[in-house]
Design an enzyme around this catalytic site. Sequence first.
Site, PDB file in Angstrom:
ATOM      1  N   HIS A 120     -13.705   0.302 -52.309  1.00 43.16           N
ATOM      2  CA  HIS A 120     -12.462   0.469 -51.374  1.00 43.16           C
ATOM      3  C   HIS A 120     -12.215   2.239 -52.144  1.00 43.16           C
ATOM      4  CE1 HIS A 120      -8.861   0.605 -49.962  1.00 43.16           C
ATOM      5  NE2 HIS A 120      -8.193   1.513 -50.533  1.00 43.16           N
ATOM      6  N   ASP A 175     -12.712  -2.555 -40.317  1.00 44.21           N
ATOM      7  CA  ASP A 175     -11.634  -2.665 -41.166  1.00 44.21           C
ATOM      8  C   ASP A 175     -10.297  -3.679 -40.186  1.00 44.21           C
ATOM      9  OD1 ASP A 175     -10.279  -3.328 -43.434  1.00 44.21           O
ATOM     10  OD2 ASP A 175      -9.667  -1.071 -43.474  1.00 44.21           O
TER      11      ASP A 175
HETATM   12  O1  DOR Z   1      -5.465  -1.358 -44.356  1.00 44.22           O
HETATM   13  C1  DOR Z   1      -6.674  -1.950 -44.479  1.00 44.22           C
HETATM   14  N1  DOR Z   1      -6.205  -3.479 -44.993  1.00 44.22           N
HETATM   15  N2  DOR Z   1      -7.010  -1.629 -45.738  1.00 44.22           N
HETATM   16  C2  DOR Z   1      -7.152  -2.342 -47.070  1.00 44.22           C
HETATM   17  O2  DOR Z   1      -8.174  -1.467 -47.250  1.00 44.22           O
HETATM   18  C3  DOR Z   1      -7.211  -3.454 -46.811  1.00 44.22           C
HETATM   19  C4  DOR Z   1      -6.782  -4.509 -46.042  1.00 44.22           C
HETATM   20  C5  DOR Z   1      -6.149  -5.628 -45.644  1.00 44.22           C
HETATM   21  O3  DOR Z   1      -7.017  -6.519 -45.944  1.00 44.22           O
HETATM   22  O4  DOR Z   1      -4.878  -6.123 -44.981  1.00 44.22           O
HETATM   23 ZN    ZN Z   2     -10.622  -3.285 -45.682  1.00 42.25          ZN
END
Ligand code: DOR
Ligand code: ZN
Length: 366
Positions: free
Chosen positions: A159, A270
């Site tokens: 990350h 993601d």
């Molecule tokens: O937008 C995001 N949601 N970025 C992240 O790095 C984690 C993820 C989450 O787990 O909700």
């Molecule tokens: Zn992620």
Amino acid sequence: MSDNFGDGARRCAPDADAKAQVPAASLRLIRPDDWHVHLRDGAMLATAVADSARRFARAIVMPNLDPPVRTVDEALAYRARILSALPAGARFEPLMTLYLTEETRPAEIAQARATGLVHAVKYYPAGATTHAARGVRDLARCYPVLAAMERHDLPLLLHGEVTDPSVDVFDREAMFLERHLSPLMRAFPGLRMVLEHITTRAAVEFVSAAPQTLAATVTAHHLLLDRNALFAGGLRPHHYCLPLLKRAHHRAALVGAATGGNPKFFLGTDSAPHPRHAKESSCGCAGIYTAHAALELYAEVFEKAHALDRLEGFASCYGPDFYRLPRNQDRVTLIKAPWRVPSTITAGTDVLVPLRAGEDIAWQLS
Ligand code: DOR
Ligand code: ZN
């Protein structure tokens, strides 16, 4: 229905001719994989897993549960829960990851490698995002573990944002490259790394210029939206994710990277579901749910870029090549036919608002 691809492995060649695109009615691809997804646990798991399994053969599963997946035993237990949440008859292989902490032991890495079921370790800077509170404060304290990963050839997933509150939130990815990624690459030249969910031109340039040990995933939402989408007619919590959406010129750089046939850039959605009430809140969670239509959304991006002939490399070839896994044997077919995304999706006891809720997507799975 026309199929605008030829046949054979040549289709994944990064330097394949950018043929003039004829409007395609259908598209047949090697079944893709998702190299970065959040499947969650408990009530939400069945919905998230079913949506992913419908499109993807395999997925790199993020370990940021609460508490996080820190050991091989926890990863194997989570894997079993994912497999038992699969719809009857579905075939899907969760590729497990461990959540890096300053307490992770090098011996855990050897054990992870030996299982053949844990495929990477995820670095979250402490406090950077959802369930990152137990992440890493000082990367130097992880150097013995990183050395073990380099030895066992277990990739590190990043990350890539600094958490320094004095750095503007829109600059945190670019700052990560110089403050952390460059030193990391110098210290561990043999360690394979993936800079996850890249959002900036700086990241595209950095990854393009780096040795083959560094690759990047690109999400559908960062390819489709720029930061204006956060404020279109009012505050849009369902477009809030981390790293944040950036300016239009960054989005254009991402589209260029994803559709350009460079095998360093591959698909990682993601997709990160949160219950509606947790998004529509005075302090809403970061994360966009795209698993319900992920491949279809990428197809829109590639079609607009006149690069549908490069979707297969990005979605189905470069990821397995980087992770040193075989490409999938079976295929999926996308059809150019618009469909309306439901305004909400029920996930166990929760309600999700997916990307494009109540709007159309141009492509669908046959
Ligand atoms: O937008 C995001 N949601 N970025 C992240 O790095 C984690 C993820 C989450 O787990 O909700
Ligand atoms: Zn992620």
